[in-house]
Design a protein around this motif. Structure first.
Motif, short mmCIF file in Angstrom:
data_model
loop_
_atom_site.label_atom_id
_atom_site.label_comp_id
_atom_site.label_asym_id
_atom_site.label_seq_id
_atom_site.Cartn_x
_atom_site.Cartn_y
_atom_site.Cartn_z
N SER A 192 0.80 -1.22 0.00
CA SER A 192 0.00 0.00 0.00
C SER A 192 0.84 1.28 0.00
CB SER A 192 -0.94 -0.02 1.21
OG SER A 192 -0.18 -0.22 2.37
N ILE A 193 2.15 1.13 -0.09
CA ILE A 193 3.05 2.30 -0.11
C ILE A 193 3.14 2.85 -1.53
CG2 ILE A 193 5.51 2.92 0.04
CD1 ILE A 193 5.69 1.42 2.59
N PRO A 194 3.15 4.16 -1.72
CA PRO A 194 3.28 4.73 -3.06
C PRO A 194 4.51 4.18 -3.77
CG PRO A 194 2.93 6.46 -1.42
CD PRO A 194 3.05 5.20 -0.67
N LYS A 195 4.37 4.03 -5.05
CA LYS A 195 5.36 3.35 -5.87
C LYS A 195 6.77 3.92 -5.69
CE LYS A 195 5.66 1.92 -10.62
NZ LYS A 195 5.38 2.52 -11.91
N GLU A 196 6.87 5.30 -5.69
CA GLU A 196 8.21 5.90 -5.65
C GLU A 196 8.92 5.69 -4.31
OE1 GLU A 196 5.38 7.29 -6.19
OE2 GLU A 196 5.01 8.99 -4.86
N GLU A 197 8.10 5.37 -3.27
CA GLU A 197 8.73 5.16 -1.96
C GLU A 197 9.10 3.70 -1.71
OE1 GLU A 197 6.10 6.79 0.94
OE2 GLU A 197 6.57 8.86 0.41
N LYS A 198 8.62 2.83 -2.59
CA LYS A 198 8.79 1.38 -2.36
C LYS A 198 10.23 0.94 -2.21
CE LYS A 198 4.68 -1.07 -3.62
NZ LYS A 198 3.88 -1.62 -4.69
N PRO A 199 11.15 1.34 -3.14
CA PRO A 199 12.54 0.84 -3.04
C PRO A 199 13.17 1.18 -1.70
CG PRO A 199 12.19 1.91 -5.14
CD PRO A 199 10.97 2.20 -4.32
N ALA A 200 13.01 2.43 -1.24
CA ALA A 200 13.62 2.86 0.01
C ALA A 200 13.02 2.09 1.18
CB ALA A 200 13.41 4.35 0.20
N ALA A 201 11.66 1.96 1.17
CA ALA A 201 10.99 1.24 2.25
C ALA A 201 11.39 -0.23 2.24
CB ALA A 201 9.47 1.37 2.09
N GLY A 202 11.42 -0.82 1.04
CA GLY A 202 11.81 -2.23 0.92
C GLY A 202 13.18 -2.47 1.50
N LYS A 203 14.11 -1.54 1.25
CA LYS A 203 15.49 -1.71 1.71
C LYS A 203 15.55 -1.77 3.25
CE LYS A 203 20.05 0.40 1.01
NZ LYS A 203 20.32 1.22 2.19
N VAL A 204 14.86 -0.82 3.89
CA VAL A 204 14.92 -0.80 5.37
C VAL A 204 14.20 -2.00 5.98
CG1 VAL A 204 15.51 1.54 6.06
CG2 VAL A 204 13.19 1.04 5.28
N ILE A 205 13.10 -2.39 5.33
CA ILE A 205 12.38 -3.57 5.87
C ILE A 205 13.28 -4.81 5.76
CG2 ILE A 205 10.40 -5.09 5.59
CD1 ILE A 205 8.78 -2.68 4.73
N ASN A 206 13.97 -4.89 4.63
CA ASN A 206 14.88 -6.02 4.43
C ASN A 206 15.99 -6.04 5.47
OD1 ASN A 206 14.76 -8.23 2.86
ND2 ASN A 206 15.25 -7.15 0.95
N GLU A 207 16.50 -4.83 5.74
CA GLU A 207 17.55 -4.76 6.76
C GLU A 207 17.03 -5.22 8.12
OE1 GLU A 207 20.07 -1.16 4.67
OE2 GLU A 207 18.85 -0.71 6.45
N LEU A 208 15.79 -4.83 8.41
CA LEU A 208 15.17 -5.28 9.67
C LEU A 208 15.08 -6.80 9.70
CD1 LEU A 208 13.59 -4.83 12.32
CD2 LEU A 208 11.50 -4.74 10.92
N ARG A 209 14.62 -7.35 8.58
CA ARG A 209 14.44 -8.79 8.50
C ARG A 209 15.78 -9.50 8.76
NH1 ARG A 209 10.82 -12.37 6.26
NH2 ARG A 209 11.88 -14.37 5.95
N GLN A 210 16.84 -8.99 8.10
CA GLN A 210 18.17 -9.60 8.29
C GLN A 210 18.64 -9.46 9.73
OE1 GLN A 210 20.41 -7.67 5.21
NE2 GLN A 210 19.50 -8.99 3.63
N PHE A 211 18.34 -8.31 10.32
CA PHE A 211 18.71 -8.08 11.71
C PHE A 211 18.04 -9.10 12.63
CE2 PHE A 211 17.74 -6.07 15.83
CZ PHE A 211 19.03 -5.74 16.26
N VAL A 212 16.73 -9.31 12.39
CA VAL A 212 15.98 -10.27 13.20
C VAL A 212 16.49 -11.69 12.97
CG1 VAL A 212 13.70 -11.31 13.56
CG2 VAL A 212 13.92 -8.82 13.36
N GLU A 213 16.74 -12.02 11.71
CA GLU A 213 17.22 -13.37 11.40
C GLU A 213 18.55 -13.66 12.08
OE1 GLU A 213 17.16 -13.51 7.14
OE2 GLU A 213 15.14 -14.39 7.08
N ALA A 214 19.47 -12.69 11.99
CA ALA A 214 20.79 -12.87 12.61
C ALA A 214 20.65 -13.06 14.12
CB ALA A 214 21.69 -11.69 12.30
N GLY A 215 19.77 -12.24 14.72
CA GLY A 215 19.54 -12.35 16.16
C GLY A 215 19.00 -13.72 16.53
N LEU A 216 18.05 -14.21 15.72
CA LEU A 216 17.43 -15.51 16.01
C LEU A 216 18.46 -16.63 15.89
CD1 LEU A 216 13.98 -15.14 14.20
CD2 LEU A 216 14.35 -15.42 16.67
N THR A 217 19.31 -16.53 14.85
CA THR A 217 20.32 -17.58 14.66
C THR A 217 21.23 -17.68 15.87
OG1 THR A 217 20.28 -17.17 12.29
CG2 THR A 217 22.16 -18.39 13.15
#
Ligand code: 2NL
Length: 352
Positions: free
Chosen positions: A57-82
């Motif tokens: 639901s995020i406007p198209k032009e904001e997607k890449p930036a938002a996707g990047k930070v969400i991905n970083e969060l995901r990686q952060f959580v995954e590393a923590g879980l491991t």
């Protein structure tokens, strides 16, 4: 506030939430607790997963930036879980080791192995020979012609010496893989003084391979040397031995035969263990099974090993362990003994 700013704020919150949730330690840090945490953040309805969904639901032009930070969060959580998972598993192992006192001296219940039928048979037979006063002697599997043939009164042109029967050791014309365990007995006669009662078990080799012959097989040979040893002693010993192995009610018989190392020589038969002499498939309707050979030790053998054939007499005998194991354990094919099949071998006991 743009929707990206909103997302960034949410991301910071989830990250802070994860950081606080993952402060588990001690007994609380279990694999189950880590799995619960994974479900809370990365599961199908997890916080991070929901965030990824919201990307739609995020406007198209904001997607890449938002996707990047969400991905970083995901990686952060995954590393923590491991890293949490590793600590939790180590904790669980420590706890299990501390609570289960292992007594390594307890007997095992299964997977305890078993003895090979040839080993079982050899042990059973040697036990009977020891009871009859015999000593067990060992000797080399690779030996000089002198001990394997020459001292046993084999003529130079005897067919057993032929390439077809004997494995010669390369470049050593006078060295062979022993074709019988008689070589052990020759060594024994040369080194010991009578009276002698000796059995010689071991692996033997002949260049021969079909349904009833394997290139490697097992033999027990034995001999007695003393004053006044007769053929009656010989027949008595073989009879006692076979009765001990196969039962008291089976008779033996001798048939005259030639072996270069004895005179007179004979082959000995046992009444059929299957039909008890009536005639069946196993004894080819004869009622008898061929077991081995025996005879009075030849004067030439006494001379070769340096014993006085005027003062002493003696008898010798020999037979195959494999064939007796087949008869005793009711095996169908000799080759089963050498194929290493676990299903077959596992049926035998651990002790004779
Ligand atoms: C066999 C073996 C025989 C012998 C083996 C023997 C050994 C020495 C001296 C004299 Cl050192 N004899 N052994 C004697 C006669 C027969 O047969 O396995 N036959 C099937």
């Amino acid at each position: 506030m743009s929707s990206l700013d909103g997302s960034l704020k949410q991301i910071e919150e989830i990250k802070a939430q994860f950081q606080s949730d993952s402060k588990i330690s001690g007994k609380d840090l279990s694999p189950k607790a880590v799995e619960d945490l994974r479900i809370k953040f990365l599961g199908r309805k997890g916080l991070v997963t929901a965030l990824m969904e919201s990307l739609k639901s995020i406007p198209k032009e904001e997607k890449p930036a938002a996707g990047k930070v969400i991905n970083e969060l995901r990686q952060f959580v995954e590393a923590g879980l491991t890293s949490l998972k590793e600590s939790a598993e180590a904790n669980a192992l420590d706890a299990s080791l501390a609570s289960h006192k292992l007594d390594v001296t307890l007997p095992t219940r299964s997977h305890q192995g078993s003895l090979h039928p040839v080993t079982l048979m050899r042990r059973v037979m040697l036990r009977e020979f020891r009871k009859l006063g015999f000593t067990v002697y060992d000797g080399p599997e690779i030996d000089l012609d002198l001990y394997n043939f020459e001292s046993l009164n084999f003529k130079d042109d005897h067919p057993a010496r032929d390439m077809q029967d004997t494995f010669f050791v390369a470049d050593r014309a006078a060295t062979v893989l022993r074709t019988h365990t008689s070589n052990i007995q020759v060594h024994a006669m040369m080194h010991e003084k009578p009276p002698l009662r000796i059995v010689a078990p071991g692996r033997t080799y002949r260049c021969d391979s079909d349904i009833t012959h394997t290139p490697m097989f097992h033999q027990i040979e034995g001999f007695v040397v003393d004053k006044n040893i007769s053929m009656a002693d010989m027949k008595g010993i073989v009879d006692l031995f076979l009765k001990a192995i196969f039962g008291q009610d089976l008779s033996i018989r001798l048939r005259p035969s030639f072996f270069p190392f004895v005179e007179p020589g004979a082959e000995f038969d046992l009444q059929c263990v299957s039909c008890r002499g009536q005639g069946c498939r196993i004894c080819k309707q004869t009622g008898w099974l061929e077991i081995g050979g025996l005879g009075m030790i030849h004067p030439n053998v006494f001379e070769k090993v340096g014993l006085d054939g005027e003062e002493y007499t003696g008898f010798a005998f020999g037979f195959g362990i494999d064939r007796i194991a087949m008869l005793r354990y009711g095996l169908k094919d000799l080759r089963q003994l050498f194929e290493g099949d676990q299903q077959f071998l596992g049926q035998f006991p651990v002790h004779p």
